[in-house]
Design a protein around this motif. Structure first.
Motif, mmCIF file in Angstrom:
data_model
loop_
_atom_site.group_PDB
_atom_site.id
_atom_site.type_symbol
_atom_site.label_atom_id
_atom_site.label_comp_id
_atom_site.label_asym_id
_atom_site.label_seq_id
_atom_site.Cartn_x
_atom_site.Cartn_y
_atom_site.Cartn_z
ATOM 1 N N ASP A 282 -27.243 31.107 39.583
ATOM 2 C CA ASP A 282 -26.124 31.357 40.507
ATOM 3 C C ASP A 282 -26.687 31.383 41.932
ATOM 4 O O ASP A 282 -26.908 32.433 42.520
ATOM 5 N N ASP A 284 -25.608 30.542 44.907
ATOM 6 C CA ASP A 284 -24.848 31.092 46.050
ATOM 7 C C ASP A 284 -24.354 32.519 45.790
ATOM 8 O O ASP A 284 -23.661 33.095 46.629
ATOM 9 N N GLY A 285 -24.719 33.088 44.621
ATOM 10 C CA GLY A 285 -24.366 34.480 44.349
ATOM 11 C C GLY A 285 -22.888 34.730 44.171
ATOM 12 O O GLY A 285 -22.387 35.822 44.427
ATOM 13 N N SER A 286 -22.156 33.738 43.693
ATOM 14 C CA SER A 286 -20.701 33.888 43.551
ATOM 15 C C SER A 286 -20.314 34.572 42.253
ATOM 16 O O SER A 286 -19.158 34.897 42.048
ATOM 17 N N GLU A 288 -20.769 32.994 39.350
ATOM 18 C CA GLU A 288 -20.617 31.914 38.385
ATOM 19 C C GLU A 288 -21.628 30.815 38.675
ATOM 20 O O GLU A 288 -22.012 30.600 39.821
ATOM 21 N N VAL A 289 -22.057 30.126 37.631
ATOM 22 C CA VAL A 289 -22.924 28.959 37.802
ATOM 23 C C VAL A 289 -22.042 27.737 37.619
ATOM 24 O O VAL A 289 -21.586 27.437 36.518
ATOM 25 N N ASN A 290 -21.775 27.057 38.733
ATOM 26 C CA ASN A 290 -20.823 25.961 38.647
ATOM 27 C C ASN A 290 -21.183 24.838 39.647
ATOM 28 O O ASN A 290 -22.316 24.775 40.132
ATOM 29 N N ASP A 293 -23.112 25.502 42.894
ATOM 30 C CA ASP A 293 -24.554 25.717 42.753
ATOM 31 C C ASP A 293 -25.281 24.397 42.533
ATOM 32 O O ASP A 293 -26.361 24.169 43.085
HETATM 33 CA CA LIG Z 1 -22.376 30.215 42.082
#
Ligand SMILES: [Ca+2]
Ligand SMILES: [Ca+2]
Length: 331
Positions: A282, A284-286, A288-290, A293
């Protein structure tokens, strides 16, 4: 603030806690305090690992102390949270009580009590009205969970014991439990029994708990099952899948503009983001891994140096980082 108590030995009759017997609303907020090791015990009422009684604001505190005794209103963190707010707190270890209103985090939660973004891993024993998180709840409980078993020594129809809350008069929203409950007529996974309470968006692990009732209706103890809405029984695999929870509106992302509440790590039940967990990949630290990223990684692909997409911190962005991202890919 930030008072760390270690190996305590505290005992008394009523209003007993390692940090304070009572925290009225007039005193300053209690933030970043903890109790680890030792024991706290009381024979009367209002017994907590940290506080016996609370009307104030308690944040980022935890207790792993042994809490025991014959007191009513016994909690792993707070005995009676009458008008107080508890957020970002947790407990672990053992609560060995023998009376009513016994809970892994809070024994008795009053009608102005708010408990949110907190959890208990405590194994909890009481007489009746015993809960892995809260013994009796008249207030609001949201975004919380309990992993411990709840055991009541009174096994008659009114044992009112739950793997989250024992007796509920209040609101329970977006919570889950995984522990087992004493086998009695009013023993259940979310609340042993509920009197005109509001329960919604909650889940429990039917495999680890072996419990098929969400709650029972006070005081005839009519069982309410998963199929009747309000709370769902899930397999362990479903409990460790984010979609189970997002379908009910649980907040796993900061992309929606407000702070992320939950985080799903691989092979785990949901955890609370406030405790600082991070998902590998993750970037960008949001939460979620999507695709966002992946596009960050693409922009830094094969670059050497100090880059965000260098997930394994070896000084270059390459296939090893891509593999870490792919492992936690959530679509
Ligand atoms: Ca993310
Ligand atoms: Ca790397």
């Amino acid at each position: 603030m930030d008072v760390k108590l270690v190996n305590v030995d505290v005992s008394g009759d009523e209003y007993v806690g390692a940090l304070a017997g009572s925290s009225p609303s007039e005193v300053s907020d209690i933030i970043g305090c903890s109790v680890t090791g030792g024991s706290v015990t009381a024979s009367g009422s209002k017994l907590g690992g940290l506080l016996g009684y609370n009307d104030g604001f308690v944040q980022n505190c935890y207790s792993t102390v042994l809490v025991s005794g014959s007191a009513t209103d016994a909690g792993g963190l707070i005995g009676e949270n009458y008008n107080g707010t508890v957020t970002g707190c947790y407990t672990a270890g053992t609560l060995s009580g023998s009376n009513t209103y016994t809970g892994g985090l809070v024994g008795y939660a009053g009608s102005n009590s708010t408990v949110t973004q907190s959890y208990s891993e405590m194994a909890v024993t009481g007489y009746a009205k015993t809960g892995s998180l809260i013994g009796q709840n008249r207030g609001t409980v949201s975004d919380c969970y309990a992993l411990g078993d709840a055991s009541a020594s009174f096994t008659g129809s009114g044992c009112e014991t739950g793997a989250l809350v024992g007796f509920n008069y209040g609101s329970i929203q977006n919570c889950f439990s995984t522990g087992s409950v004493t086998d009695c007529l009013s023993g259940a996974a979310i609340a042993g029994c509920s009197y005109e309470g509001d329960i919604a968006g909650c889940f429990w692990d039917i495999q680890t708990s072996g419990e098929d009732k969400a709650y029972t209706i006070a005081f005839d103890y009519t069982p309410v099952y998963s199929s009747q809405g309000v709370a769902g029984s899930k397999t362990t695999a479903q409990m460790q899948s984010k979609s189970t929870f997002t379908d009910e509106g649980w907040d796993f992302s900061s992309d929606d503009g407000d702070e992320q509440v939950w985080i799903m790590l691989p092979g785990s039940y949901p955890k609370l983001a406030v405790f600082g967990y991070e998902i590998e990949g993750d970037i960008d630290g949001s939460g979620e891994v999507n695709l966002e990223d992946l596009s960050m990684m693409a922009a830094e692909w094969l670059l050497a140096g100090d880059y965000a997409a260098d997930i394994n911190d070896d000084g270059k962005v390459d296939m090893e980082d891509y593999a870490a991202l792919a492992e936690y890919w959530q679509g």
